[in-house]
Write an enzyme that holds these catalytic residues in place. Structure first.
Site, PDB file in Angstrom:
ATOM      1  N   ASP A 193      76.870  21.066   5.657  1.00 28.15           N
ATOM      2  CA  ASP A 193      75.297  21.293   5.641  1.00 28.15           C
ATOM      3  C   ASP A 193      75.082  21.208   7.064  1.00 28.15           C
ATOM      4  O   ASP A 193      75.861  20.994   7.882  1.00 28.15           O
ATOM      5  CB  ASP A 193      74.508  20.607   4.686  1.00 28.15           C
ATOM      6  CG  ASP A 193      73.443  21.412   3.904  1.00 28.15           C
ATOM      7  OD1 ASP A 193      72.622  21.872   5.002  1.00 28.15           O
ATOM      8  OD2 ASP A 193      73.506  21.686   2.784  1.00 28.15           O
ATOM      9  N   HIS A 266      72.831  27.096   6.578  1.00 29.43           N
ATOM     10  CA  HIS A 266      72.924  25.773   6.601  1.00 29.43           C
ATOM     11  C   HIS A 266      74.218  25.331   7.522  1.00 29.43           C
ATOM     12  O   HIS A 266      75.268  24.766   7.151  1.00 29.43           O
ATOM     13  CB  HIS A 266      73.196  25.229   5.291  1.00 29.43           C
ATOM     14  CG  HIS A 266      71.917  25.214   4.546  1.00 29.43           C
ATOM     15  ND1 HIS A 266      70.792  24.347   4.848  1.00 29.43           N
ATOM     16  CD2 HIS A 266      71.323  25.997   3.222  1.00 29.43           C
ATOM     17  CE1 HIS A 266      70.045  24.565   4.045  1.00 29.43           C
ATOM     18  NE2 HIS A 266      70.131  25.493   3.282  1.00 29.43           N
ATOM     19  N   GLU A 330      69.391  30.301   1.384  1.00 29.62           N
ATOM     20  CA  GLU A 330      68.298  29.812   2.424  1.00 29.62           C
ATOM     21  C   GLU A 330      68.906  30.229   3.808  1.00 29.62           C
ATOM     22  O   GLU A 330      69.250  29.642   4.713  1.00 29.62           O
ATOM     23  CB  GLU A 330      68.190  28.284   2.233  1.00 29.62           C
ATOM     24  CG  GLU A 330      67.327  27.988   0.973  1.00 29.62           C
ATOM     25  CD  GLU A 330      66.833  26.522   0.901  1.00 29.62           C
ATOM     26  OE1 GLU A 330      66.108  26.110   0.211  1.00 29.62           O
ATOM     27  OE2 GLU A 330      67.963  25.699   1.356  1.00 29.62           O
TER      28      GLU A 330
END
Length: 760
Positions: A193, A266, A330
């Site tokens: 991440d 990410h 995302e």
């Protein structure tokens, strides 16, 4: 009916009730498909042996031996031939037709576990171990029964994010043990991440030396401002040898480990190690706080795909899993929109927009993995721009993504944030450890049903299972992970394993109470107040607040006060309902006898002239910030700073215009409302807030205006105005609109959150 027959029936009914310690229902979680009890018992003792007719089950036999020996003083030798007082384990696909299914029979002289396969035998063993735990205080006398059992879904998953916080292998093994104990067969290991890359990739050593570490970590919640940091370097990674060891350990517990390597978003940590993989190519840093970041892998750069394919080439030998999770969630498009390489890629590949560019990115990775005999799974954003041909979808932003994928004949794992995100609060008490947001109590987790009514029977076959997720921004220690995950993971296990017709929350709680001691013996730091007060507020047109309290705790009473004092056993007992019709502070406490259970419930009521008056909204609130109750903005209750008590009303990019009819002419001297301001949660103050009043609802005059909202958090507006007569109050607030450049979430709609329009 003859008296003797009648007496016999009464006797048998008595014999098979809870008064007979060996005829009770056994407290297995998840609930088996079928349990038939009898009045016999099987006693574990020094003569008890384990009979192993097949060498293929030796590991299962050894697991059973070790588990029972840890609970008893007996050794349980493993033998090939039967004897008295034995436990037999075997495989018989004719007797047990379902994959992972088993039969467990306990009689006076023997225990038999028959599985469809090795996994089925293992799950039969786990059920037996649960029964053995419950017999510890009964002289190791096991209740006799016959169990037929098999799972509802083939995929039963629990996730753990190690990117935000790093956890030792010893804890991961304990975590896997707990999954297996409750028949959860998939461990989703979130390895990379923005805040850290956690797996060794030998071809790219900077992933270990740079990407695995961040310079410091944010203190508190990301919504707090200004941000504070601890100034301590933090990080770590798992060597490939450690990964192999853990995957092997999990396989012995019939737990499949799915690795997740995030892409294309990410990616901050990876870009910090290899900046040429980003669109900007500048100096990146491993993120030190939580959120979604604009810097992502460059989709127009061929070296990006070379890097990711190299990474995956080292990942694949470590994980036998059919699925490789590639994230896909995302991923902001801001960098791609201005990146010459990305724009050229879009032109060359005839892609309509950046969403199709993301689909191109995912398809390219999928093609590589398919060629290696693997399949991709990703979060539901991989639907955007077109779903890759063989991709499976994890539906997290609700069920819509999963429903859409199933209708396209793609496999789906349901994992909706609303019910199965375990990093959300499980209690509304203000002293709960910091969590992400929202409110997901045990009862809400248990209530989830994976088959949506929007799916027809044919499409339901593509719903392969369910998964709960634990993101670790606010859980840096293993003990905190356990506190957030358990016992909610037990509710997950029942959703995933037990037949829908068997689900019953009261019955589940009855069994869960027996598992308290099991979790304690396993040294699990679980949330043990899952039977605290639940409540419901409603408001009558008369202005009276009707309060209903309840608790699932047996033999409990709820005592309360309305003067702000802490309740005692001598205070009033809540019965059917409680009425509040003036400003006060209500407190309540559960008692069993004179012993308090859980924490004190507290709620303030603020009565004013607008309470119970109708509010007409020009624009409807959105999603989680649309309270489904009348008088949501005029009920005398205020939203909390964690915005998870269902009082906040939210507008995404839209202005607020609310009109209140006081129903008669009133003298007005004060107006106000509560407004939530957390820029780091994309919750913005309005450009301007205006109050207007009217006698007839047609001609309005302005009485108050402000653009000053200084507090980070709740801004409580209570404005004194020149006393005036009015019947109608109009509130207008101009939404910030699109979040400006340079701010968190730039380019997306701002939230405007308000609560309790106040008139005095």
């Amino acid at each position: 009916m003859p008296k003797t027959t009648s007496f016999l029936i009464i006797f048998l009914m008595y014999f098979f009730t809870s008064n007979n310690p060996f005829a009770q229902s056994i407290d297995i979680i998840p609930k088996p498909v079928s349990v038939v009890m009898s009045q016999e018992k099987f006693t574990l003792n020094s003569a008890t042996s384990i009979i192993l007719p097949s060498a293929t089950l030796r590991k299962n036999a050894q697991f059973l031996q070790e588990a029972l020996h840890s609970l008893t003083p007996f050794s349980f030798p493993i033998l090939e031939n039967t004897s008295a007082n034995f436990i037999l384990i075997s495989i018989d696909t004719a007797k047990v037709a379902q994959k992972e299914g088993y039969q467990l029979s306990i009689t006076k002289n023997e225990i038999k576990i028959i599985g469809h396969d090795e996994a089925g035998v293992f799950y039969g063993i786990q059920s037996l171990i649960q029964v053995a735990y419950q017999a510890q205080n009964k002289g190791f006398n096991l209740a006799a029964c016959r169990i037929e059992d098999y799972p509802r879904f083939p995929y039963r998953g629990l996730h753990l994010d190690v990117g935000r916080h790093f956890f030792p292998i010893s804890f991961l093994k304990k975590y896997i043990d707990l999954l297996a104990f409750y028949k959860i067969n998939t461990f989703h290991w979130h390895l990379t991440d923005d805040q850290g890359w956690r797996i060794e990739i030998k071809k790219y050593p900077h992933l270990q030396s740079v990407a695995a570490f961040r310079n410091e970590t944010i203190i508190g919640h990301k919504k707090d401002f200004p941000h504070r940091f601890d100034g301590k370097k933090y990080g770590g990674f798992y060597s490939q040898d450690e990964v192999k060891s853990l995957v092997k350990y999990a396989s012995e517990k019939y737990v499949n480990v799915i690795p997740e390597i995030e892409m294309p978003g990410h990616a901050s940590a990876a870009l910090a190690a290899y900046p040429h993989l980003g669109c900007v190519g500048a100096s990146y840093k491993t993120a030190t706080f939580w959120g979604v970041f604009d810097d992502v892998f460059c989709a127009g750069n061929d070296s990006t795909f070379t890097f990711l394919q190299d990474v995956l080439s080292e990942i694949l030998p470590l994980f036998p899993s059919k699925y490789i999770h590639i994230g896909g969630d995302e991923c902001p498009k801001a960098r791609w929109k201005v990146c010459p390489k990305c724009q050229k890629r879009m032109k060359d590949e005839h892609l309509a927009d950046e969403h199709e560019l993301q689909s191109y990115f995912i398809r390219k990775i999928e093609k590589f993995l398919n060629a290696q005999g693997r399949e991709i799974i990703g979060w539901d954003e991989i639907l955007e721009g077109g779903l890759s041909p063989n991709a499976s979808v994890m539906s997290w932003r609700g069920e819509a993504g999963g429903i859409a994928a199933a209708k396209q004949k793609h496999n789906v794992i349901m994992t909706p944030e609303s019910h199965l995100y375990l990093d959300y609060y499980q209690s509304l008490h203000a002293d709960e450890p910091t969590a992400a947001a929202s409110f997901t109590p045990l009862s809400k987790v248990y209530s989830y049903e994976p088959f949506s009514t929007e799916l027809n029977h044919e499409d339901e076959q593509y719903i392969k299972g369910v998964q709960a997720n634990i993101w670790t921004e606010y859980t840096p220690q293993p003990e905190q992970v356990e506190y957030m995950v358990f016992p909610r993971a037990l509710a997950l296990s029942e959703i995933a394993w037990s037949p829908k017709t068997h689900k019953n929350y009261a019955d589940f709680l009855s069994r869960l109470r027996q598992h308290r001691s099991i979790l304690q013996q396993k040294k699990v730091n679980f949330f043990d107040r899952f039977e605290e007060i639940t409540y419901h507020f409603s408001m009558e047109k008369s202005g009276k607040s009707i309060i209903h309290f309840s608790t699932t705790l047996p033999n409990a009473k709820i005592h309360y006060t309305v003067d702000g004092k802490t309740p005692t056993p001598s205070d009033k007992v809540f019965k059917n309902q409680l009425i509040i019709d003036k400003s006060t502070t209500l407190k309540a406490q559960i008692f069993v006898g004179k012993n308090a259970y859980g924490k004190v419930f507290e709620q303030a009521f603020e009565y004013h002239k607008a309470v119970a008056k109708n509010v007409i909204l020009k624009h409807q609130p959105k999603t989680n910030y649309n309270p489904d109750k009348p008088f949501a903005l005029t009920n005398g209750l205020t939203g909390n700073a964690r915005y998870n008590n269902s009082q906040w009303v939210g507008f995404s990019g839209e202005d607020l215009e609310a009109t209140i009819d006081l129903e008669s002419m009133q003298s007005i001297s004060k107006v106000g409302l509560n407004l939530l301001k957390y820029h780091w949660q994309r919750m913005w103050e309005p450009n301007v807030l205006i109050f207007l009043v009217s006698e007839d609802g047609i001609a309005y005059k302005e009485v108050y205006r402000t653009s000053n909202f200084p507090a980070n958090g709740i801004n409580q507006i209570r404005a004194k105005i020149t006393p005036t007569k009015a019947r109608f109050i109009k509130v207008q607030a101009e939404n910030k609109g699109i979040i400006p450049a340079g701010e968190y979430g730039a380019g997306v709609k701002a939230w405007l959150l308000i609560d309790e329009i106040y008139v005095e």
